[in-house]
Design an enzyme around this catalytic site. Structure first.
Site, PDB file in Angstrom:
ATOM      1  N   SER A 101       0.823  -1.207   0.000  1.00 57.21           N
ATOM      2  CA  SER A 101       0.000   0.000   0.000  1.00 57.21           C
ATOM      3  C   SER A 101       0.858   1.259   0.000  1.00 57.21           C
ATOM      4  O   SER A 101       0.518   2.262  -0.648  1.00 57.21           O
ATOM      5  CB  SER A 101      -0.938   0.001   1.218  1.00 57.21           C
ATOM      6  OG  SER A 101      -1.827  -1.096   1.164  1.00 57.21           O
ATOM      7  N   ILE A 115      14.732  -1.102   1.764  1.00 60.40           N
ATOM      8  CA  ILE A 115      16.173  -1.286   1.646  1.00 60.40           C
ATOM      9  C   ILE A 115      16.912  -0.304   2.560  1.00 60.40           C
ATOM     10  O   ILE A 115      18.058  -0.543   2.970  1.00 60.40           O
ATOM     11  CB  ILE A 115      16.620  -1.129   0.166  1.00 60.40           C
ATOM     12  CG1 ILE A 115      18.033  -1.673  -0.065  1.00 60.40           C
ATOM     13  CG2 ILE A 115      16.482   0.307  -0.292  1.00 60.40           C
ATOM     14  CD1 ILE A 115      18.112  -3.166  -0.055  1.00 60.40           C
ATOM     15  N   LYS A 129     -34.008 -44.850  10.984  1.00 59.62           N
ATOM     16  CA  LYS A 129     -34.206 -44.827   9.537  1.00 59.62           C
ATOM     17  C   LYS A 129     -34.528 -46.215   8.981  1.00 59.62           C
ATOM     18  O   LYS A 129     -35.546 -46.411   8.295  1.00 59.62           O
ATOM     19  CB  LYS A 129     -32.939 -44.306   8.824  1.00 59.62           C
ATOM     20  CG  LYS A 129     -32.504 -42.921   9.187  1.00 59.62           C
ATOM     21  CD  LYS A 129     -31.278 -42.495   8.412  1.00 59.62           C
ATOM     22  CE  LYS A 129     -30.087 -43.403   8.636  1.00 59.62           C
ATOM     23  NZ  LYS A 129     -29.636 -43.450  10.046  1.00 59.62           N
ATOM     24  N   SER A 148     -26.236 -40.177   5.144  1.00 60.42           N
ATOM     25  CA  SER A 148     -26.015 -39.148   4.112  1.00 60.42           C
ATOM     26  C   SER A 148     -25.890 -37.766   4.758  1.00 60.42           C
ATOM     27  O   SER A 148     -26.775 -36.930   4.634  1.00 60.42           O
ATOM     28  CB  SER A 148     -27.138 -39.154   3.068  1.00 60.42           C
ATOM     29  OG  SER A 148     -28.414 -39.161   3.659  1.00 60.42           O
TER      30      SER A 148
END
Length: 624
Positions: free
Chosen positions: A29, A158, A464, A532
């Site tokens: 930035s 640097i 189930k 599932s």
């Protein structure tokens, strides 16, 4: 100011799109702020506001914090980081620029990829104090995948290492060693101090040992503009424009190449051909148009064209296939699982798509290829994919406009991945869909029943299988042809090679879905009793059959009640660690959001629930 002269001047400058990327706090930035500041694009009132904001949010003491010119979000300023992709425009006497400031944090890799996808050049910033980091490598590899071939290695800050040539040379050497295999056409290293402007727009007197170009001079002169105009013509239809019976045009943006009135075009997928009759724009008809132009094409012939179709020259067609290999950059917090179905957008075409296999995952540190069964957030992998219908495309390295795609989560609509196609996968040409003389309706007529998939889903121990067996018994007594597919039974044969990882669970349901589809085609009422656990796979099975043929039956039993029942002792073993990846304990269950039927089991018997379900089935025409 003469606006027409200004616009003409901008057009002759040429435009370069580039991005800044790299690790956190490398100064991306600040560099863009420096470019804007040195280009004298900051108004006096904006500069005054910047001075005030620098005192409030800045990180440079009493000096102006140039990063705040780009970090516009309050959250970014408070944290001193970039979160979103910020685009800025600036120009010099020689060129115009659009620069994308991309986040450095790993969790925002998806944002960085967005910026890279529209860029012709990348500036990789490296903090001189830290050297080449993992995120430096990740961003470099993504740039390579996304077709960026010109790189600037800006060794920033640097000044904080005493303008040391040794530090600069060591970092450049490390980067070049890593980037050797990435396929970049050019890598230009520049030592800079974005904060003070060294080697950004003017040559620094602090580094007499550096005799290379300044950053801006390189950006002004590099030949990195997209060569889309020189590639074959590609036009993805965004909208079939038919305002009245006398006009039928196809609107969209030219992805690459050029087109002229009278040119012959072909619909890539169907092979239908015609000629361009008109090229229509808001400012009137054009004799020709090129890459980037938004136009409406009318054709000389009435041929079938829909949104998502790709127009191209007959002599330069793209590949058309329903299976291909591609690099995937995974962007979703929920891991990618092979076999799971997503929505693919390629051009303006949407189609269901799944990753059939992960060939290898790529370690961004070493570029090593590793085995993998899933792809996590920000992971990169090379995969085979399969689509619901053939799609036209070019390899990404040949054409970015037709070789790129995204995968979208079917339930959340989140962008799950970005993809770059490598090549089509050739299938055996002797495999075709065979039509039968006896169809589903004729088979169902023999028993006078409506075939369907009754999909029982719920936690282990919810009831189930018990309810499904009672329902099948009653249907059989009523003369209905049925069959039960049960989770335990299929793992003794069809799916005995699968375990219980999330990946194996997805494949388990995919296979069962295909078998259930065959039963429905045979005219049978098939009862499927499976935990599932994932909504995506239940939805996938639903879409395999016709509307109304899939009934999701949610056996709603709280996990506390399932643990209390624990008919097979599985919860006790899972809690002790003897059974890993057990649904409800250390593997998730996603309950249905809109099931056709919900059966609440607490406080009632399986027999009563079976009778309730049969009643509802009669109302839907699935039983006597």
């Amino acid at each position: 100011m003469d606006t027409n002269a200004y616009a003409a001047d901008q057009a002759t400058r040429g435009l370069l799109r580039f991005l800044t990327c790299g690790s956190v706090d490398d100064g991306k930035s600040t560099l863009i702020g420096r470019l804007l500041y040195d280009s004298q694009l900051i108004m006096e009132d904006q500069l005054s506001s910047l001075e005030k904001d620098s005192r409030k949010h800045g990180t440079t003491g009493e000096e102006i914090d140039l990063a705040l010119l780009v970090d516009g979000l309050e959250a970014e300023r408070q944290q001193g980081i970039t979160i979103d992709v910020a685009y800025r425009f600036f120009n010099t006497p020689r060129r115009s620029f659009i620069v994308a400031d991309t986040p450095g944090h790993e969790q925002y890799t998806r944002n960085m990829a967005t910026g890279a996808s529209n860029s012709d050049l990348a500036i990789i910033l490296i903090d001189a104090r830290k050297g080449v980091l993992t995120q430096t490598k990740r961003h470099s590899f993504i740039c390579s995948l996304l077709g960026i071939r010109n790189i600037v290695v800006a060794v920033n800050k640097i000044d904080l290492v005493g303008f040391s040539q040794d530090v600069f040379d060591r970092i450049v050497g490390d980067y070049l060693t890593f980037a050797t295999s990435l396929g970049f056409h050019s890598i230009v290293p520049v030592p800079i101090s974005a904060r003070y402007g060294d080697n950004v727009t003017t040559r620094s007197g602090n580094m007499p040992w550096y005799r290379g170009t300044t950053l801006v001079n390189y950006l002004e002169t590099v030949d990195a503009e997209a060569e889309a105009v020189d590639r074959p013509f590609r036009f993805s239809v965004q909208w079939v424009n038919r305002p009245n019976l006398d006009f039928r045009g196809f609107s969209g943006t030219i992805g690459s190449g050029r087109i002229a009135v009278g040119d012959q075009v072909v619909v890539a997928a169907s092979g239908k051909t015609s000629r361009v009759a008109r090229i229509v724009t808001a400012d009137g008809d054009l004799p020709g148009a090129g890459a980037g132009d938004a136009v409406t094409l009318t054709l000389a012939d009435e041929i079938d064209i829909a949104r998502g179709d790709l127009l191209c020259p007959p002599s330069q067609r793209p590949a058309v296939a329903d299976q291909f290999a591609a690099h995937i950059l995974w962007m979703d917090e929920e891991a990618m699982l092979p076999g799971r179905q997503y929505l693919m957008r390629i051009g303006n075409l949407w189609t269901p798509c799944s990753v059939t296999s992960i060939k290898h995952r790529i370690d961004v540190n070493t570029l090593e290829h590793q085995a993998a069964r899933s792809i996590e957030l920000n992971g990169i992998a090379f995969c085979n994919l399969s689509t619901a219908k053939p799609v036209p495309f070019d390899p990404y390295e040949e054409n970015r406009s037709t070789g790129a795609f995204i995968l979208v989560d079917r339930f959340t609509n989140r962008t799950a991945a970005a993809g770059m196609i490598a090549f089509p996968l050739r299938r055996a040409t002797n495999i075709h869909h065979e039509s039968n003389l006896v169809d589903k309706q004729a088979r169902a007529a023999l028993t006078g029943q409506k075939p369907a998939v009754l999909w029982f889903t719920g936690l282990s121990g919810s009831g189930k299988s018990t309810i499904a067996k009672l329902v099948e018994l009653e249907l059989n007594r009523a003369g209905r042809l049925t069959y039960i597919l049960d989770g335990d039974n299929v793992r003794h044969g069809l799916n005995n090679d699968l375990g219980f990882t999330d990946t194996d669970r997805v494949e388990n349901i995919r296979r069962i879905g295909e078998v259930a589809k065959l039963f429905v085609d045979a005219g049978v009422i098939v009862l499927c009793s499976f935990i599932s656990p994932f909504r995506a796979e239940r939805q996938m099975v639903r879409e395999l059959v016709e509307q109304g043929e899939f009934l999701e039956i949610f056996i709603d039993t709280p996990i506390e009640e399932c643990i209390r029942r624990d008919p097979k002792g599985l919860y006790a073993k899972a809690k002790s660690g003897a059974i890993p990846n057990f649904t409800g304990i250390d593997s998730p269950y996603e309950p249905p959001t809109a099931p056709e039927i919900t059966l609440t089991t607490v406080g009632t018997s399986p027999e009563a629930l079976a009778q309730d379900l049969l009643r509802q089935l009669r109302e839907r025409g699935h039983s006597a």
